[in-house]
Design a protein around this motif. Structure first.
Motif, mmCIF file in Angstrom:
data_model
loop_
_atom_site.group_PDB
_atom_site.id
_atom_site.type_symbol
_atom_site.label_atom_id
_atom_site.label_comp_id
_atom_site.label_asym_id
_atom_site.label_seq_id
_atom_site.Cartn_x
_atom_site.Cartn_y
_atom_site.Cartn_z
ATOM 1 N N ASP A 284 13.298 45.968 33.729
ATOM 2 C CA ASP A 284 12.676 44.683 34.040
ATOM 3 C C ASP A 284 13.717 43.676 34.524
ATOM 4 O O ASP A 284 14.896 43.999 34.676
ATOM 5 C CB ASP A 284 11.889 44.152 32.835
ATOM 6 C CG ASP A 284 12.796 43.746 31.657
ATOM 7 O OD1 ASP A 284 14.029 43.685 31.830
ATOM 8 O OD2 ASP A 284 12.249 43.494 30.562
ATOM 9 N N ASP A 327 3.414 44.697 37.126
ATOM 10 C CA ASP A 327 2.471 44.015 38.022
ATOM 11 C C ASP A 327 2.992 42.648 38.430
ATOM 12 O O ASP A 327 2.318 41.901 39.147
ATOM 13 C CB ASP A 327 1.093 43.899 37.376
ATOM 14 C CG ASP A 327 1.058 42.964 36.174
ATOM 15 O OD1 ASP A 327 2.127 42.468 35.758
ATOM 16 O OD2 ASP A 327 -0.044 42.722 35.648
ATOM 17 N N GLN A 329 3.221 40.112 36.704
ATOM 18 C CA GLN A 329 2.483 39.053 36.013
ATOM 19 C C GLN A 329 2.588 39.208 34.493
ATOM 20 O O GLN A 329 1.725 38.751 33.746
ATOM 21 C CB GLN A 329 1.016 39.062 36.449
ATOM 22 C CG GLN A 329 0.824 38.759 37.934
ATOM 23 C CD GLN A 329 -0.629 38.802 38.358
ATOM 24 O OE1 GLN A 329 -1.536 38.648 37.554
ATOM 25 N NE2 GLN A 329 -0.861 39.022 39.648
ATOM 26 N N GLY A 330 3.654 39.878 34.052
ATOM 27 C CA GLY A 330 3.886 40.000 32.630
ATOM 28 C C GLY A 330 3.441 41.298 31.995
ATOM 29 O O GLY A 330 3.565 41.468 30.777
ATOM 30 N N SER A 331 2.936 42.227 32.800
ATOM 31 C CA SER A 331 2.441 43.489 32.238
ATOM 32 C C SER A 331 3.100 44.700 32.892
ATOM 33 O O SER A 331 3.532 44.639 34.049
ATOM 34 C CB SER A 331 0.920 43.603 32.417
ATOM 35 O OG SER A 331 0.241 42.621 31.681
ATOM 36 N N LYS A 362 -2.615 49.464 31.398
ATOM 37 C CA LYS A 362 -1.923 48.193 31.600
ATOM 38 C C LYS A 362 -1.639 47.588 30.235
ATOM 39 O O LYS A 362 -2.511 47.583 29.363
ATOM 40 C CB LYS A 362 -2.803 47.249 32.422
ATOM 41 C CG LYS A 362 -2.158 45.922 32.801
ATOM 42 C CD LYS A 362 -3.128 45.134 33.673
ATOM 43 C CE LYS A 362 -2.532 43.839 34.176
ATOM 44 N NZ LYS A 362 -3.493 43.111 35.053
ATOM 45 N N ALA A 363 -0.405 47.110 30.015
ATOM 46 C CA ALA A 363 -0.035 46.529 28.726
ATOM 47 C C ALA A 363 0.818 45.286 28.938
ATOM 48 O O ALA A 363 1.814 45.329 29.668
ATOM 49 C CB ALA A 363 0.716 47.545 27.874
ATOM 50 N N TYR A 364 0.427 44.205 28.319
ATOM 51 C CA TYR A 364 1.181 42.951 28.431
ATOM 52 C C TYR A 364 2.471 43.060 27.625
ATOM 53 O O TYR A 364 2.456 43.485 26.464
ATOM 54 C CB TYR A 364 0.340 41.788 27.905
ATOM 55 C CG TYR A 364 1.023 40.437 28.012
ATOM 56 C CD1 TYR A 364 1.140 39.801 29.246
ATOM 57 C CD2 TYR A 364 1.549 39.815 26.881
ATOM 58 C CE1 TYR A 364 1.769 38.565 29.347
ATOM 59 C CE2 TYR A 364 2.183 38.587 26.967
ATOM 60 C CZ TYR A 364 2.290 37.969 28.210
ATOM 61 O OH TYR A 364 2.911 36.750 28.310
ATOM 62 N N LEU A 367 5.766 36.957 28.902
ATOM 63 C CA LEU A 367 5.686 35.961 29.959
ATOM 64 C C LEU A 367 6.859 36.085 30.925
ATOM 65 O O LEU A 367 8.013 36.219 30.502
ATOM 66 C CB LEU A 367 5.660 34.559 29.345
ATOM 67 C CG LEU A 367 5.465 33.379 30.303
ATOM 68 C CD1 LEU A 367 4.074 33.426 30.914
ATOM 69 C CD2 LEU A 367 5.667 32.065 29.548
ATOM 70 N N LYS A 370 9.023 40.835 34.862
ATOM 71 C CA LYS A 370 8.750 41.468 36.156
ATOM 72 C C LYS A 370 9.681 42.670 36.331
ATOM 73 O O LYS A 370 10.511 42.945 35.483
ATOM 74 C CB LYS A 370 8.968 40.471 37.305
ATOM 75 C CG LYS A 370 8.082 39.227 37.250
ATOM 76 C CD LYS A 370 8.397 38.295 38.413
ATOM 77 C CE LYS A 370 7.542 37.043 38.352
ATOM 78 N NZ LYS A 370 7.834 36.117 39.492
#
Length: 376
Positions: A284, A327, A329-331, A362-364, A367, A370
């Motif tokens: 990430d 994604d 967007q945090g996931s 999909k898993a958060y 915040l 990326k």
């Protein structure tokens, strides 16, 4: 859970092709390899041609009447089996921060030797929908018989691509793993860590999922597979499937093609055991490395700052988690594909009526988390 299938199916435009696909039950070896999402929210999935009859190896997911289907990407023509100029068998690929797709073509179909010109790195601009480049990966870099081009990471800041060759393209032969480095500016390729202990399978290694030995009759032997590039682009992480260790090497050594191969081998660091076998990896923008947990049935994370491995998400239905992506967007997004059951010989057939054989998840995770590609 974003999408799920009992088996994969395509949005066929040719009725004859659809009939052939169904009559030969080619879907029994149609396995989703890696899943990614572009800047417009389109989902893509690779389906490597490890058996005959796979209609298209690179695909975009489309939903027709509530049913997720695969649509060849970028077209049917670009997925023509036997035409070495187009995509033959894609497992690993990347969508970079410039919305370009980097496709790693294994070249080989059903484990036959890769025909000359079939092994390549194809670069496609998703915004303009145009081919940007196609880089041949020759026999001297990835031997056509033993190569198994697995996955890649892209470093646009320094102008390099790093590729894992698992070296198991000849199933009845010794593994010949390695790392391939591509210089975008000079268009040169270099193979490093060839048959180095870190890119090989661990001798005699065996593992099980749900207490069931994987490939009982012929134990799996796969070298360097998962690959991840640190957010600062300074460290390349990688691991074999048949082994639990995570390895790392300084990318400064890989980018300088004058550095002796022996020096690169000596610089490899064994980070430690993930306590699980791993297929796909992805880093990430915070410096962490996410890895799939085959034995743990989920996704874990390694934090270099604390040198700690920990589980992030797990589910009993996450059988053989393969690729991991973000994604932006945090996931994280990833898929489970039951590879160990789909390609197991001498095992009872899978229950093809079960709706959750193949799943995209999909898993958060936090915040502003990326991909490494979006690190400052």
């Amino acid at each position: 859970m974003i999408f799920h299938w009992n088996h994969l199916d395509w949005n066929f435009t040719d009725p004859k092709l659809k009939q052939k696909f169904e009559a030969k039950q080619a879907w029994k070896h149609a396995m989703p390899g890696g899943v990614k999402i572009d800047t417009l929210g389109n989902y893509y999935v690779s389906v490597p041609r490890w058996a005959e009859g796979i209609p298209a190896t690179m695909n975009r997911i489309v939903v027709k009447e509530g049913v997720p289907l695969l649509e060849p990407f970028p077209s049917w023509d670009w997925n023509e089996a036997g035409n070495v100029k187009v995509l033959q068998s894609v497992l690993g690929y990347e969508i970079d921060e410039l919305n370009r797709m980097w496709l790693l073509d294994q070249g080989k179909i059903a484990y036959a030797p890769s025909p000359e010109g079939s092994q390549k790195l194809v670069v496609w601009d998703l915004t303009t929908k145009k081919l940007l480049d196609s880089i041949d990966i020759p026999n001297m870099i990835a031997p056509y018989r033993t190569s198994f081009l697995n996955d890649l990471v892209v470093d646009n800041k320094n102008g390099y691509v790093y590729i894992t060759d698992s070296g198991n393209g000849w199933p009845d032969h010794q593994v010949a793993g390695g790392i391939i480095v591509y210089n975008m500016k000079t268009k040169q390729l270099r193979r490093v860590l060839d048959r180095h202990y870190s890119t090989q399978d661990v001798p005699g290694f065996r593992f099980a999922i749900d207490l069931l030995p994987v490939f009982r009759e012929k134990p799996m032997r796969i070298g360097s597979d998962g690959i991840a590039l640190s957010a600062d682009r300074r460290t390349l992480y990688y691991c074999p499937i048949t082994g639990r260790n995570l390895y790392a090497v300084d990318t400064a050594l890989l980018r300088d093609f004058s550095v002796p191969l022996e020096d690169i081998g000596k610089a490899v660091k064994a980070i430690g055991s993930k306590s699980t076998t791993t297929d796909g990896m992805h880093a990430d923008n915070k410096g962490n490395v996410f890895y799939t947990m085959l034995e743990g049935k989920g996704v874990g994370m390694y934090s270099p700052s604390t040198n700690v491995f920990r589980s992030i998400v797990s589910d009993d239905r996450m059988l053989w988690v393969d690729g991991v992506a973000f994604d932006q967007q945090g996931s994280i997004i990833f898929n489970s594909n039951r590879l160990h059951q789909m390609f197991e010989s001498g095992q009872p057939d899978m229950d093809w009526s079960y709706p959750y054989n193949l799943i995209i998840w999909k898993a958060y995770v936090g915040l502003d988390v990326k991909s490494y590609l979006y690190a400052n």
